[in-house]
Design a protein around this motif. Structure first.
Motif, PDB file in Angstrom:
ATOM      1  N   TYR A  71       0.826  -1.208   0.000  1.00  0.00           N
ATOM      2  CA  TYR A  71       0.000   0.000   0.000  1.00  0.00           C
ATOM      3  C   TYR A  71       0.864   1.263   0.000  1.00  0.00           C
ATOM      4  CZ  TYR A  71       0.719   0.316   5.077  1.00  0.00           C
ATOM      5  OH  TYR A  71       1.260   0.421   6.325  1.00  0.00           O
ATOM      6  N   GLN A  72       2.055   1.206   0.599  1.00  0.00           N
ATOM      7  CA  GLN A  72       2.960   2.356   0.555  1.00  0.00           C
ATOM      8  C   GLN A  72       3.508   2.551  -0.860  1.00  0.00           C
ATOM      9  OE1 GLN A  72       5.472   0.950   3.802  1.00  0.00           O
ATOM     10  NE2 GLN A  72       5.049   2.864   4.896  1.00  0.00           N
ATOM     11  N   LYS A  73       3.816   1.458  -1.540  1.00  0.00           N
ATOM     12  CA  LYS A  73       4.263   1.549  -2.931  1.00  0.00           C
ATOM     13  C   LYS A  73       3.152   2.141  -3.801  1.00  0.00           C
ATOM     14  CE  LYS A  73       7.383  -2.376  -2.557  1.00  0.00           C
ATOM     15  NZ  LYS A  73       7.665  -3.751  -2.983  1.00  0.00           N
ATOM     16  N   GLU A  74       1.921   1.740  -3.528  1.00  0.00           N
ATOM     17  CA  GLU A  74       0.790   2.278  -4.290  1.00  0.00           C
ATOM     18  C   GLU A  74       0.619   3.775  -4.043  1.00  0.00           C
ATOM     19  OE1 GLU A  74      -3.993   1.559  -4.935  1.00  0.00           O
ATOM     20  OE2 GLU A  74      -2.896   0.260  -3.562  1.00  0.00           O
ATOM     21  N   ILE A  75       0.802   4.213  -2.803  1.00  0.00           N
ATOM     22  CA  ILE A  75       0.723   5.641  -2.480  1.00  0.00           C
ATOM     23  C   ILE A  75       1.777   6.408  -3.271  1.00  0.00           C
ATOM     24  CG2 ILE A  75       1.117   7.360  -0.667  1.00  0.00           C
ATOM     25  CD1 ILE A  75      -0.122   5.338   1.315  1.00  0.00           C
ATOM     26  N   ILE A  76       2.994   5.886  -3.329  1.00  0.00           N
ATOM     27  CA  ILE A  76       4.072   6.552  -4.059  1.00  0.00           C
ATOM     28  C   ILE A  76       3.749   6.622  -5.552  1.00  0.00           C
ATOM     29  CG2 ILE A  76       6.499   6.360  -4.759  1.00  0.00           C
ATOM     30  CD1 ILE A  76       7.069   5.232  -1.954  1.00  0.00           C
ATOM     31  N   GLN A  77       3.270   5.520  -6.119  1.00  0.00           N
ATOM     32  CA  GLN A  77       2.932   5.503  -7.540  1.00  0.00           C
ATOM     33  C   GLN A  77       1.806   6.481  -7.860  1.00  0.00           C
ATOM     34  OE1 GLN A  77       2.061   1.361  -7.948  1.00  0.00           O
ATOM     35  NE2 GLN A  77       4.168   0.807  -8.457  1.00  0.00           N
ATOM     36  N   LYS A  78       0.758   6.474  -7.045  1.00  0.00           N
ATOM     37  CA  LYS A  78      -0.389   7.359  -7.290  1.00  0.00           C
ATOM     38  C   LYS A  78      -0.001   8.822  -7.113  1.00  0.00           C
ATOM     39  CE  LYS A  78      -3.448   4.024  -7.662  1.00  0.00           C
ATOM     40  NZ  LYS A  78      -4.255   3.715  -8.798  1.00  0.00           N
ATOM     41  N   THR A  79       0.847   9.114  -6.141  1.00  0.00           N
ATOM     42  CA  THR A  79       1.270  10.489  -5.908  1.00  0.00           C
ATOM     43  C   THR A  79       2.121  11.006  -7.064  1.00  0.00           C
ATOM     44  OG1 THR A  79       1.225  10.105  -3.533  1.00  0.00           O
ATOM     45  CG2 THR A  79       2.434  12.025  -4.282  1.00  0.00           C
ATOM     46  N   ASN A  80       2.957  10.147  -7.624  1.00  0.00           N
ATOM     47  CA  ASN A  80       3.757  10.559  -8.774  1.00  0.00           C
ATOM     48  C   ASN A  80       2.909  10.742 -10.026  1.00  0.00           C
ATOM     49  OD1 ASN A  80       6.196  10.786  -7.512  1.00  0.00           O
ATOM     50  ND2 ASN A  80       6.799   8.680  -7.924  1.00  0.00           N
ATOM     51  N   ALA A  81       1.839   9.976 -10.151  1.00  0.00           N
ATOM     52  CA  ALA A  81       0.986  10.067 -11.334  1.00  0.00           C
ATOM     53  C   ALA A  81      -0.005  11.228 -11.251  1.00  0.00           C
ATOM     54  CB  ALA A  81       0.228   8.760 -11.522  1.00  0.00           C
ATOM     55  N   ASN A  82      -0.418  11.592 -10.029  1.00  0.00           N
ATOM     56  CA  ASN A  82      -1.441  12.620  -9.834  1.00  0.00           C
ATOM     57  C   ASN A  82      -0.952  13.649  -8.838  1.00  0.00           C
ATOM     58  OD1 ASN A  82      -3.572  11.184 -11.359  1.00  0.00           O
ATOM     59  ND2 ASN A  82      -3.310   9.702  -9.715  1.00  0.00           N
ATOM     60  N   ARG A  83      -1.149  14.902  -9.174  1.00  0.00           N
ATOM     61  CA  ARG A  83      -0.692  15.969  -8.284  1.00  0.00           C
ATOM     62  C   ARG A  83      -1.474  15.983  -6.970  1.00  0.00           C
ATOM     63  NH1 ARG A  83      -1.356  22.290  -8.921  1.00  0.00           N
ATOM     64  NH2 ARG A  83       0.064  22.912  -7.283  1.00  0.00           N
ATOM     65  N   ASN A  84      -2.777  15.782  -7.046  1.00  0.00           N
ATOM     66  CA  ASN A  84      -3.628  15.778  -5.851  1.00  0.00           C
ATOM     67  C   ASN A  84      -3.995  14.339  -5.509  1.00  0.00           C
ATOM     68  OD1 ASN A  84      -3.733  18.619  -5.745  1.00  0.00           O
ATOM     69  ND2 ASN A  84      -5.280  18.621  -7.342  1.00  0.00           N
ATOM     70  N   THR A  85      -3.581  13.897  -4.347  1.00  0.00           N
ATOM     71  CA  THR A  85      -3.843  12.527  -3.913  1.00  0.00           C
ATOM     72  C   THR A  85      -4.396  12.551  -2.499  1.00  0.00           C
ATOM     73  OG1 THR A  85      -1.974  11.767  -5.231  1.00  0.00           O
ATOM     74  CG2 THR A  85      -2.813  10.245  -3.593  1.00  0.00           C
ATOM     75  N   ILE A  86      -5.460  11.795  -2.269  1.00  0.00           N
ATOM     76  CA  ILE A  86      -6.035  11.654  -0.934  1.00  0.00           C
ATOM     77  C   ILE A  86      -5.777  10.232  -0.469  1.00  0.00           C
ATOM     78  CG2 ILE A  86      -8.160  11.630   0.416  1.00  0.00           C
ATOM     79  CD1 ILE A  86      -9.257  13.725  -1.529  1.00  0.00           C
TER      80      ILE A  86
END
Length: 71
Positions: free
Chosen positions: A32-47
């Motif tokens: 889940y931490q890897k997913e957070i990193i991937q999503k944050t790099n792909a999208n500027r706004n992440t919740i």
């Protein structure tokens, strides 16, 4: 070059954390931490919705450190 392109590789290879029993150790990211990193790099706004003590601050520190070093 690999560290600049892959923040997960950078975190697991070069970021160390202080463990209560083992002292200074390399960080081992959960899926889940890897997913957070991937999503944050792909999208500027992440919740992120997680429980307490889930490693959000450590993950955020890894993302910010990568951004500071390679951007």
């Amino acid at each position: 070059i690999k560290c600049a392109q892959d923040p997960i590789y950078f975190a697991e290879k070069y970021i160390k954390i202080v463990h209560v029993d083992d002292g200074v150790i390399p960080i081992k990211l959960y899926d889940y931490q890897k997913e957070i990193i991937q999503k944050t790099n792909a999208n500027r706004n992440t919740i992120v919705v997680t429980s307490r003590q889930a490693g959000k601050t450590t993950t955020a520190a890894a993302i910010i450190l990568h951004y500071i070093l390679f951007s």
